[in-house]
Design a protein around this motif. Structure first.
Motif, PDB file in Angstrom:
ATOM      1  N   GLY A   1       0.791  -1.218   0.000  1.00  0.00           N
ATOM      2  CA  GLY A   1       0.000   0.000   0.000  1.00  0.00           C
ATOM      3  C   GLY A   1       0.822   1.264   0.000  1.00  0.00           C
ATOM      4  O   GLY A   1       2.037   1.245  -0.175  1.00  0.00           O
ATOM      5  N   VAL A   2       0.138   2.375   0.204  1.00  0.00           N
ATOM      6  CA  VAL A   2       0.770   3.684   0.211  1.00  0.00           C
ATOM      7  C   VAL A   2       0.003   4.596   1.162  1.00  0.00           C
ATOM      8  O   VAL A   2      -1.220   4.498   1.275  1.00  0.00           O
ATOM      9  N   ASP A   3       0.731   5.450   1.870  1.00  0.00           N
ATOM     10  CA  ASP A   3       0.168   6.532   2.676  1.00  0.00           C
ATOM     11  C   ASP A   3       0.783   7.815   2.130  1.00  0.00           C
ATOM     12  O   ASP A   3       1.978   7.849   1.816  1.00  0.00           O
ATOM     13  N   TYR A   4      -0.014   8.874   2.028  1.00  0.00           N
ATOM     14  CA  TYR A   4       0.504  10.103   1.453  1.00  0.00           C
ATOM     15  C   TYR A   4      -0.215  11.319   2.016  1.00  0.00           C
ATOM     16  O   TYR A   4      -1.313  11.216   2.553  1.00  0.00           O
ATOM     17  N   THR A   5       0.444  12.470   1.888  1.00  0.00           N
ATOM     18  CA  THR A   5      -0.186  13.760   2.152  1.00  0.00           C
ATOM     19  C   THR A   5       0.073  14.650   0.943  1.00  0.00           C
ATOM     20  O   THR A   5       1.076  14.501   0.245  1.00  0.00           O
ATOM     21  N   MET A   6      -0.854  15.568   0.706  1.00  0.00           N
ATOM     22  CA  MET A   6      -0.770  16.427  -0.463  1.00  0.00           C
ATOM     23  C   MET A   6      -1.411  17.766  -0.122  1.00  0.00           C
ATOM     24  O   MET A   6      -2.334  17.818   0.693  1.00  0.00           O
ATOM     25  N   THR A   7      -0.898  18.836  -0.724  1.00  0.00           N
ATOM     26  CA  THR A   7      -1.530  20.145  -0.622  1.00  0.00           C
ATOM     27  C   THR A   7      -1.818  20.650  -2.025  1.00  0.00           C
ATOM     28  O   THR A   7      -1.049  20.400  -2.953  1.00  0.00           O
TER      29      THR A   7
END
Length: 146
Positions: free
Chosen positions: A89-95
């Protein structure tokens, strides 16, 4: 003010930018083939909207999975701030920032399970219409060969 359709279009496009994902050091646990994804979006805050569900299909090839980080494309106006990619899987943050001043902070995660994938993205939006919270759940399933 960000046009309503523009905001919804950006929100709808964000999960697509991360499916399928290829891991930096590992191949994701995603079987190549034709995939069907269903995104369910709910929004609370200054602007209410009924729950919306969208389904689409995408062909995922071995070549796609082998491209690694090059597969990750943040939508225009968005920056990936952090990402932890693994085979499962993947965990991410974005603005994201729109020229009208609307800003969005989001965090998401996806789990890869061979012939299935699921995840969730939560966003906090500061817009000229007022603050909003958005939740998008994503379910994907391999439905056959391309």
């Amino acid at each position: 003010m960000m046009p309503r359709s523009s905001l919804y279009g950006l929100l709808a496009a964000i999960p697509f930018a991360f499916l399928p994902l290829a891991a930096q050091a590992e191949t994701p646990n995603i079987e190549p083939g034709e995939w069907e994804y269903t995104n369910t979006t709910t929004m609370d805050g200054a602007h209410q909207m009924p729950e919306q569900t969208e389904t689409y299909t995408e062909c995922v090839t071995e070549e796609d999975l082998a491209r690694g980080e090059e597969m990750i494309e943040a939508p225009e106006g968005c920056n990936v701030d952090s990402m932890d990619m693994r085979a499962d899987g993947v965990d991410y943050t974005m603005t994201c920032t729109d020229p009208d001043g609307t800003s969005m902070d989001m965090e998401g995660s996806m789990q890869f399970m061979g012939d299935r994938a699921e995840g969730e993205m939560r966003s906090e939006i500061d817009s000229p219409m007022g603050p909003m919270s958005v939740r998008i759940t994503v379910e994907g399933q391999r439905i056959g060969d391309c």
